[in-house]
Design a protein around this motif. Structure first.
Motif, short mmCIF file in Angstrom:
data_model
loop_
_atom_site.label_atom_id
_atom_site.label_comp_id
_atom_site.label_asym_id
_atom_site.label_seq_id
_atom_site.Cartn_x
_atom_site.Cartn_y
_atom_site.Cartn_z
N ARG A 110 0.82 -1.21 0.00
CA ARG A 110 0.00 0.00 0.00
C ARG A 110 0.85 1.26 0.00
O ARG A 110 0.44 2.30 0.49
N ILE A 111 2.08 1.15 -0.54
CA ILE A 111 3.00 2.29 -0.52
C ILE A 111 2.89 3.10 -1.81
O ILE A 111 2.89 2.56 -2.91
N GLU A 112 2.77 4.39 -1.64
CA GLU A 112 2.78 5.33 -2.76
C GLU A 112 3.89 6.33 -2.52
O GLU A 112 4.06 6.84 -1.41
N VAL A 113 4.67 6.63 -3.56
CA VAL A 113 5.68 7.68 -3.44
C VAL A 113 5.24 8.85 -4.31
O VAL A 113 4.95 8.70 -5.48
N VAL A 114 5.14 10.01 -3.67
CA VAL A 114 4.72 11.23 -4.36
C VAL A 114 5.97 12.05 -4.66
O VAL A 114 6.72 12.43 -3.76
N VAL A 115 6.21 12.27 -5.94
CA VAL A 115 7.37 13.05 -6.39
C VAL A 115 6.86 14.36 -6.97
O VAL A 115 6.14 14.36 -7.97
N ASP A 116 7.19 15.46 -6.32
CA ASP A 116 6.73 16.78 -6.76
C ASP A 116 7.90 17.58 -7.32
O ASP A 116 8.93 17.74 -6.65
N ILE A 117 7.75 18.05 -8.54
CA ILE A 117 8.80 18.83 -9.21
C ILE A 117 8.49 20.32 -9.04
O ILE A 117 7.40 20.78 -9.42
N GLY A 118 9.42 21.05 -8.48
CA GLY A 118 9.22 22.48 -8.28
C GLY A 118 9.64 23.29 -9.49
O GLY A 118 10.06 22.75 -10.52
N HIS A 119 9.53 24.61 -9.37
CA HIS A 119 9.89 25.51 -10.48
C HIS A 119 11.41 25.69 -10.51
O HIS A 119 12.04 25.85 -9.46
N ASP A 177 22.17 31.14 0.85
CA ASP A 177 20.80 31.61 0.66
C ASP A 177 20.04 30.69 -0.29
O ASP A 177 18.85 30.40 -0.09
N LEU A 178 20.72 30.25 -1.32
CA LEU A 178 20.12 29.38 -2.32
C LEU A 178 19.71 28.04 -1.71
O LEU A 178 18.61 27.54 -1.94
N SER A 179 20.60 27.46 -0.91
CA SER A 179 20.31 26.17 -0.30
C SER A 179 19.16 26.28 0.69
O SER A 179 18.31 25.38 0.78
N LEU A 180 19.09 27.40 1.42
CA LEU A 180 17.99 27.62 2.37
C LEU A 180 16.66 27.77 1.63
O LEU A 180 15.64 27.22 2.05
N LYS A 181 16.70 28.48 0.51
CA LYS A 181 15.49 28.68 -0.30
C LYS A 181 14.95 27.34 -0.82
O LYS A 181 13.75 27.06 -0.76
N LEU A 182 15.86 26.50 -1.30
CA LEU A 182 15.46 25.20 -1.83
C LEU A 182 15.00 24.26 -0.72
O LEU A 182 14.04 23.51 -0.88
N GLN A 183 15.67 24.32 0.41
CA GLN A 183 15.28 23.50 1.56
C GLN A 183 13.85 23.83 1.99
O GLN A 183 13.03 22.93 2.23
N GLU A 184 13.56 25.12 2.08
CA GLU A 184 12.22 25.55 2.50
C GLU A 184 11.17 25.17 1.47
O GLU A 184 10.05 24.77 1.82
N ALA A 185 11.51 25.28 0.17
CA ALA A 185 10.56 24.95 -0.89
C ALA A 185 10.20 23.46 -0.85
O ALA A 185 9.05 23.08 -1.02
N ILE A 186 11.21 22.63 -0.63
CA ILE A 186 10.99 21.18 -0.60
C ILE A 186 10.25 20.79 0.69
O ILE A 186 9.33 19.96 0.66
N ALA A 187 10.64 21.39 1.81
CA ALA A 187 9.97 21.08 3.09
C ALA A 187 8.49 21.45 3.03
O ALA A 187 7.66 20.76 3.62
N LEU A 188 8.17 22.52 2.32
CA LEU A 188 6.77 22.94 2.20
C LEU A 188 5.93 21.87 1.53
O LEU A 188 4.74 21.71 1.85
#
Length: 241
Positions: free
Chosen positions: A208-217, A227-238
């Motif tokens: 019953r496992i589903e993996v959701v892969v979301d591609i950002g902009h 700053d870039l790594s923090l921005k990407l970390q926050e975008a993925i965590a969201l």
């Protein structure tokens, strides 16, 4: 499928990987990538793991190459991503020692990094830049440096982001989360003292496992690395929460 049947199929699938590895040594890189992609898809089918792909799907599946930045939960992350599209991974050096998977990683052209040796970083970034210059394939990094439980995103290390600046590549955020019965799960998590065999058993006991892969902009590397790594970390965590 029950656990025993899955285990038998998995043993046969690993045997197939050995045969493929012996064959792929003499084959062109594009053919080896297609064979590994086929193997990864079959692996997920055996384990009955369903993939749901969302977000900027066409950006990810298109011809442009990116520095793909992903969170890291499980040894499954790599076959999940590779089953969707062949990419080059920056992997920890200990992956080389994994039976069969280590062989597949080396044949696929993975770039290995020793995270305990900072002096290894310039060599890795140079290898990434060389790849971007000579290949059309994206590179995927896991900037957490370790796997998480899947319930959160750990702080990103910014070192490998340097390649995006030097090779002038857009960064493509990719978030991975695993669900069981439509609820976030840590069943697939490969962290702490968990062995590869123990992790496989946990995964194989569920269908019953589903993996959701979301591609950002895609993001242009125009800020500082930190700053870039923090921005990407926050975008993925969201996307995880």
């Amino acid at each position: 499928m029950n656990f025993i049947f899955k285990s038998i199929l998995m043993a046969l699938h690993l045997l197939l990987a050995v045969i493929l590895c012996a064959t792929m040594i003499i084959l062109p890189r594009n053919i080896t990538h297609l064979l590994i992609q086929f193997w990864a898809k079959r692996l997920l089918r055996i384990l009955e793991i369903k993939i749901t792909l969302t977000g900027e799907v066409l950006k990810f599946l298109g011809k442009d190459s990116y520095l793909i930045v992903s969170n890291h939960i499980s040894w499954l992350d790599i076959p999940v991503i590779f089953s969707l599209k062949p990419v080059t991974f920056v992997s920890a050096t200990d992956v080389k020692t994994w039976p069969i998977i280590g062989m597949l990683a080396k044949i696929s052209g993975a770039i290995f990094i020793d995270r305990n040796r900072k002096s290894n970083l310039p060599e890795v970034i140079q290898a990434m830049n060389h790849h971007f210059k000579n290949e059309k394939q994206s590179i995927c990094i896991f900037p957490e440096g370790v796997t998480s439980t899947g319930y959160q995103v750990l702080p990103f290390k910014s070192s490998l982001f340097q390649s995006a600046f030097e090779a002038d590549k857009l960064l493509l955020p990719l978030s991975i989360k695993y669900k069981e019965n439509n609820v976030l799960t840590n069943r697939t998590s490969f962290h702490g003292a968990t062995s590869l065999l123990q992790s496989f058993k946990r995964v194989a006991k569920s269908n019953r496992i589903e993996v959701v892969v979301d591609i950002g902009h895609p993001i242009k590397p125009s800020q500082s690395r930190k700053d870039l790594s923090l921005k990407l970390q926050e975008a993925i965590a969201l996307k995880i929460n």
